[in-house]
Design an enzyme around this catalytic site. Structure first.
Site, PDB file in Angstrom:
ATOM      1  N   GLY A 231     -18.930   1.326  -3.322  1.00 34.31           N
ATOM      2  CA  GLY A 231     -19.821   2.475  -3.273  1.00 34.31           C
ATOM      3  C   GLY A 231     -21.227   2.221  -3.769  1.00 34.31           C
TER       4      GLY A 231
ATOM      5  N   TYR B 143       0.850  -1.190   0.000  1.00 30.32           N
ATOM      6  CA  TYR B 143       0.000   0.000   0.000  1.00 30.32           C
ATOM      7  C   TYR B 143       0.890   1.245   0.000  1.00 30.32           C
ATOM      8  CZ  TYR B 143      -4.048  -2.901   1.365  1.00 30.32           C
ATOM      9  OH  TYR B 143      -5.049  -3.841   1.411  1.00 30.32           O
TER      10      TYR B 143
END
Length: 323
Positions: free
Chosen positions: A212, A61
């Site tokens: 989402g 990450y």
């Protein structure tokens, strides 16, 4: 300070918070901007204050940025945090180029992670996924050696099949399975979730709002520069169809005085005592609402309506979660 309920990872594993903090979005992902570090660190510390001790990251990450950020945030309060680290994914110039799960590479990865995090032992260490390039037994065996060395406390796995999970658990007790799970992505209910339950392995469930889709804020069509346009789920008629399903979630949320996102998280939490919603956050403002989501209860009728509307196959198209 708010006390968060806890769950146990594995039959004899550690107790951790029933809500996990996903730290991925605190770093630059796919070449995007890096969020405000001071706010991200404040979010981690406030989460710890609230009793959310499960911090999830990956050594890839932000090319290690995420681990260094967490290391700075937990400095002076290591005992308050349970650190979960994924390894094995290789990126170049922000682009995914494959996996490296060779034993020598794993032994190299762990040392860099420990240094970036500024700790002596990683609480949960797990391959980010498996591609059959290295036998499951060899990968888990290598991490088991790291347990013996004191560099790792518990072993987890991520994004694998039921068969791979069983092979891994036969080598060394697996404490947790990290996998995408939501009302819109219920594929694991067929084989993987039953296998985890049978073995007593906890499930760390990410992507609770399905990129989402389940937030209730999405409209069709998406803007031209939205990365989700690459996924068939969010394209043309599929998106229109899927948003019609989300209408029920929005209606139910309105009736219960909460948000669709909170209901989506609550549904995941309600699927079993050994399931932890892993929610990505980089702002403190999101903590109270996500904590409140874990306390939402459903009536039998409400759960039935959700399970029927979002039955397996009801959502058209896929994302990277599709297996």
């Amino acid at each position: 300070m708010k006390n968060i309920k806890q769950i146990q990872l594995g039959h004899d594993g550690p107790l951790v918070s029933s809500l996990g903090l996903g730290c991925m979005r605190m770093s630059s992902i796919w070449g995007g901007p890096t969020p405000d570090e001071s706010e991200s660190m404040a979010t981690i510390n406030q989460a710890l204050d609230f009793g959310i001790n499960f911090l999830n990251t990956g050594d890839f990450y932000g090319a290690g940025h995420n681990e260094m950020l967490i290391g700075k945030a937990i400095r002076g309060r290591r005992d308050d945090a349970f650190i979960s680290v994924k390894f094995g994914a290789i990126f170049h110039n922000g682009q995914w180029i494959g996996l490296d799960l060779r034993p020598n590479s794993i032994k190299n990865f762990i040392n860099y992670s420990l240094t970036r995090l500024g700790i002596d032992t990683i609480d949960l260490y797990q391959p980010s996924r498996m591609d059959n390039s290295v036998p499951v037994e060899e990968i888990i065996g290598t991490v088991a050696d790291l347990v013996k060395e004191g560099k790792v406390r518990h072993i987890g796995v991520s994004e694998i099949t039921a068969e791979q999970l069983q092979k891994a658990h036969a080598v060394y007790p697996i404490s947790a399975l990290e996998i995408g799970y939501s009302l819109a992505d219920r594929q694991i209910e067929d084989q993987l979730l039953p296998a985890a339950r049978a073995l007593g392995i906890a499930v760390v469930a990410f992507a609770n709002t399905a990129e989402g889709l389940l937030t209730g804020e999405m409209t069709a069509p998406l803007s031209d520069n939205d990365y989700r346009n690459h996924f068939s789920r969010f394209q043309h008629e599929n998106l229109v169809h899927n948003l019609e399903k989300v209408a029920l979630l929005k209606q139910l949320a309105s009736e219960k005085g909460c948000t669709p996102t909170q209901l989506a998280i609550a549904w995941v939490k309600q699927q079993g005592d050994q399931i932890m919603p892993l929610v990505s956050m980089s702002k403190r403002s999101r903590l109270p609402g996500n904590i409140a989501a874990t306390e939402i209860e459903f009536t039998t009728a409400e759960m039935s309506a959700l399970n029927t509307t979002f039955a397996i196959g009801a959502i058209k198209g896929g994302t990277y979660l599709a297996r």
